[in-house]
Design an enzyme around this catalytic site. Structure first.
Site, mmCIF file in Angstrom:
data_model
loop_
_atom_site.group_PDB
_atom_site.id
_atom_site.type_symbol
_atom_site.label_atom_id
_atom_site.label_comp_id
_atom_site.label_asym_id
_atom_site.label_seq_id
_atom_site.Cartn_x
_atom_site.Cartn_y
_atom_site.Cartn_z
ATOM 1 N N ASP A 80 0.944 -1.479 -0.174
ATOM 2 C CA ASP A 80 -0.472 -0.020 -0.121
ATOM 3 C C ASP A 80 0.542 2.033 0.282
ATOM 4 O OD1 ASP A 80 -2.084 -2.169 0.301
ATOM 5 O OD2 ASP A 80 -3.000 -0.502 2.035
ATOM 6 N N CYS A 137 0.840 -8.374 5.184
ATOM 7 C CA CYS A 137 1.142 -6.638 4.978
ATOM 8 C C CYS A 137 -0.891 -6.323 4.819
ATOM 9 C CB CYS A 137 1.560 -6.204 4.067
ATOM 10 S SG CYS A 137 3.683 -5.653 4.412
ATOM 11 N N ASP A 138 -1.108 -5.315 4.252
ATOM 12 C CA ASP A 138 -2.261 -5.016 4.661
ATOM 13 C C ASP A 138 -3.286 -5.646 4.412
ATOM 14 O OD1 ASP A 138 -0.727 -2.584 5.414
ATOM 15 O OD2 ASP A 138 -2.105 -1.232 4.850
ATOM 16 N N LYS A 139 -3.379 -6.267 3.005
ATOM 17 C CA LYS A 139 -5.138 -6.786 2.197
ATOM 18 C C LYS A 139 -4.213 -8.724 2.752
ATOM 19 C CE LYS A 139 -6.347 -2.793 1.916
ATOM 20 N NZ LYS A 139 -4.881 -1.940 2.363
ATOM 21 N N CYS A 144 5.432 -2.440 7.836
ATOM 22 C CA CYS A 144 5.695 -1.140 8.727
ATOM 23 C C CYS A 144 5.972 -1.488 10.509
ATOM 24 C CB CYS A 144 4.325 -0.206 8.009
ATOM 25 S SG CYS A 144 5.563 0.326 6.256
ATOM 26 N N GLU A 147 -6.866 4.810 0.038
ATOM 27 C CA GLU A 147 -6.285 5.172 1.476
ATOM 28 C C GLU A 147 -5.833 7.046 0.936
ATOM 29 O OE1 GLU A 147 -2.779 3.223 3.099
ATOM 30 O OE2 GLU A 147 -4.566 0.931 3.029
ATOM 31 N N SER A 159 -5.188 4.830 5.924
ATOM 32 C CA SER A 159 -3.685 3.943 5.698
ATOM 33 C C SER A 159 -4.102 4.103 7.598
ATOM 34 C CB SER A 159 -2.372 4.517 4.871
ATOM 35 O OG SER A 159 -1.099 4.087 6.527
#
Length: 612
Positions: A81, A122-124, A195, A491, A517
């Site tokens: 992202d 990570c995010d998704k 992150c 985002e 985000s």
């Protein structure tokens, strides 16, 4: 007793062809009849949170084989992202969640796998795999790649802890020199891993602990630390054990829908609120519940947000605190332990690794365990050496952070705030609700009123902010960025970062039918539902309209009377609910397919095919 799914392809005369193909992958006579375990990896060289996963799938596979199973690895896609941010690449991020969930279903069902280990980060990716696990409802264990070490830099004689957001804010701040921006950029993301703050990736990996689908430490143990290897080793053995419990002992308690029940989702949401997780977690929790046919809605989140306090503040809410500090304070099991002491979670929910979550907390909460092994595990510290290699260092803190009055994790009696870190707001501009990360909102702006500055896209908002068209006291409205309207629900990290860089982080509000985000802080209200493209009131806002935001009372109101709104709605109906300005945005067939079925954020932005 349920038959092993894999026997569809490994048993019987008519499966000679399939067995021939299995043999070509390395299977032998003795393997037919063993549980076939899918190792669902997500290695890619595009994403720092996944760059170190290449060999970890085979690490898990070896442990599966040693435990008496057959391991077969495949990979999913993974979008970064941060790299996709600020351009049309972000249109693909949220839809990739559905692609990941579908790809896991396709591979597992096509090859009749019996169980799976999901290696995400990570995010998704974690949400997509979680959706797949609940959709398939076969034994599953999650193990993520782990968080990145926080960056460290000395600027003008002072040491700073850094993350990705610091680099973005510095780059947009005219007061920061080019030299300092370069120093921050080079130091912000020093190692492999997700992150380093309580952003979306780490939030979701923490929630898998509360759901009972991953081992203790999954959310907080650094990617670089040698201690993390144990999670992968144990996952390989554990999945074979629970697969056998289901298929050979008919123990349905080990299935994802039995573990991640409604009570477990409430535990996960209570954790999310207590730790001030990313607002994106709301989207993903709702989507996962939908896949598991669990009745968990925005109303449940609203109810929990009113009684669960904020017990931890991590970057971006507290710039100098990162996941390595949460781990030192006892990690997720210790936050759950404080919630448990306050009677705010259900102890009786089962997990993949313990009979109940309560049993797990009693063993793993550093304030109640006598185990030196557990305490030593949470002393795992950053190595401070840039690297892309997993398990490459073994640094230890000298002491744990057990201060529950002033430490990184607080007790229910000494919270950062009595209100939790996330809140659901409702009003005429968000009839089905919207989400704000209250942990990142300064107390001075918990109540805020101001005139609307309306933008039809993230791109135009960024231009307006950088051109100083937004002033202190404004409410920035960014619309037609929802799941359908974007499409893809971008985002808004750049608009919020640029507001900060302009000194407006505590002087403006931002509301959108898009999302934020996990690195976003400030009065940033997202997931406005219904979205503009679905006829939501946010599509009726005009320049200068007054908007009232009241977080303590959970309201958000467009100060326009109903008659005027009705007239505007009639006008928009005739126009087809499209942005006023022409957007230079290439919407491909893949994105159109997602938009055709995407629901608003209050339903998790899942696809609605009309079958439920």
């Amino acid at each position: 007793m349920p038959a092993y799914r894999s026997r569809t392809t490994t048993h019987g005369r008519n499966m000679a062809g399939a067995r021939g193909l299995w043999r070509a992958t390395g299977m032998k006579d003795s393997d037919f009849g063993k549980p076939i375990i899918a190792v669902v990896n997500s290695f890619t060289q595009f994403v720092p949170g996944h760059v170190h996963l290449k060999d970890l799938g085979q690490l898990v596979a070896r442990e599966i084989e040693a435990a008496g199973g057959v391991a077969k690895e495949f990979n999913t896609i993974a979008v970064d992202d941060g790299i996709a941010m600020g351009h049309d690449g972000m249109l693909y991020s949220l839809p990739s969640r559905e692609i990941i969930a579908d790809s896991v279903e396709y591979m597992v069902n096509a090859h009749c796998a019996d169980a799976m280990v999901c290696i995400s980060n990570c995010d998704k990716i974690t949400p997509g795999m979680l959706m797949a696990a609940l959709r398939l409802n076969i034994p599953a264990v999650f193990v993520s790649g782990g968080p990145m070490e926080a960056g460290k830099v000395v600027l003008h004689g002072k040491t700073h802890a850094l993350d990705l957001v610091d680099a973005m804010v510095a780059a947009a701040d005219d007061k920061v020199s080019d030299e300092d921006v370069q120093i921050i950029e080079r130091s912000a993301c020093p190692t492999c891993g997700s992150c380093s703050g309580m952003f979306t990736a780490n939030s979701m990996n923490c929630l898998t602990e509360a759901l009972g689908l991953s081992l203790p430490g999954n959310g907080s143990t650094l990617a670089t630390h040698a201690d993390r290897k144990r999670l992968f080793v144990e996952a390989g053995h554990l999945i074979v054990d629970i697969a056998r419990r289901y298929y050979e002992q008919e123990d349905e308690r080990v299935l994802p829908r039995s573990i991640a029940s409604k009570q477990a989702f409430e535990n996960a949401m209570a954790l999310d609120i207590a730790m001030g997780g990313s607002t994106n977690t709301v989207l993903h929790i709702l989507a996962a519940a939908y896949e598991g046919e669990i009745d968990f809605t925005m109303d449940d989140i609203d109810r929990l947000s009113r009684k669960v306090p904020c017990l931890s503040k991590v970057a971006p809410a507290k710039a100098d605190v990162h996941m390595e500090d949460v781990h030192r304070a006892g990690g997720i099991m210790s936050i759950l332990g404080e919630l448990d002491k306050g009677g705010l979670i259900n102890r009786d929910c089962p997990t993949v690794h313990a009979e109940t979550l309560g049993d797990a907390i009693d063993r793993w909460d550093i304030t109640r365990t006598s185990s030196e092994t557990v305490r030593n595990f949470f002393r795992a510290a950053p190595g401070g050496i840039p690297t892309q290699t997993a398990f490459s260092q073994a640094a230890r803190w000298d002491e744990l952070d057990t201060d529950r009055q002033n430490g990184v994790i607080r007790s229910v009696e000494h919270p950062f705030s009595k209100d939790g870190g996330l809140a659901v707001l409702k009003g005429n501009i968000a009839l089905d609700g919207c989400i704000v990360k209250t942990a990142g909102v300064d107390e001075s702006i918990l109540k805020f009123s101001g005139p609307a500055r309306v933008f039809e896209s993230q791109d135009s908002a960024v231009k307006g902010i950088l051109a100083n068209e937004v002033k202190a006291g404004d409410v920035v409205v960014i619309r037609y960025e929802g799941p359908k309207g974007g499409p893809g629900m971008q985002e808004m990290l750049y608009p919020t970062s640029y507001l900060k860089s302009k000194g407006l982080g505590k002087a403006c509000a931002l509301i959108t039918d898009g999302r934020f985000s996990g690195g976003t802080s400030g009065l940033s209200i997202g997931h406005v539902s219904p979205e503009a493209a679905n006829g939501g009131t946010i599509g009726l806002v005009r320049e200068g309209d007054m908007i009232d935001i009241d977080i303590p009372n959970r309201t958000i109101v467009l100060r326009v009377d109903e008659a005027e709104l009705a007239a505007r709605r009639k006008e928009q109906d005739a126009k087809g609910w499209k942005p006023v300005e022409q957007r230079k945005r290439r919407v491909t067939t893949a994105l159109k397919a997602y938009a055709a079925f995407a629901t608003s954020a209050d339903r998790g932005a899942v696809r609605d095919l009309g079958d439920r």
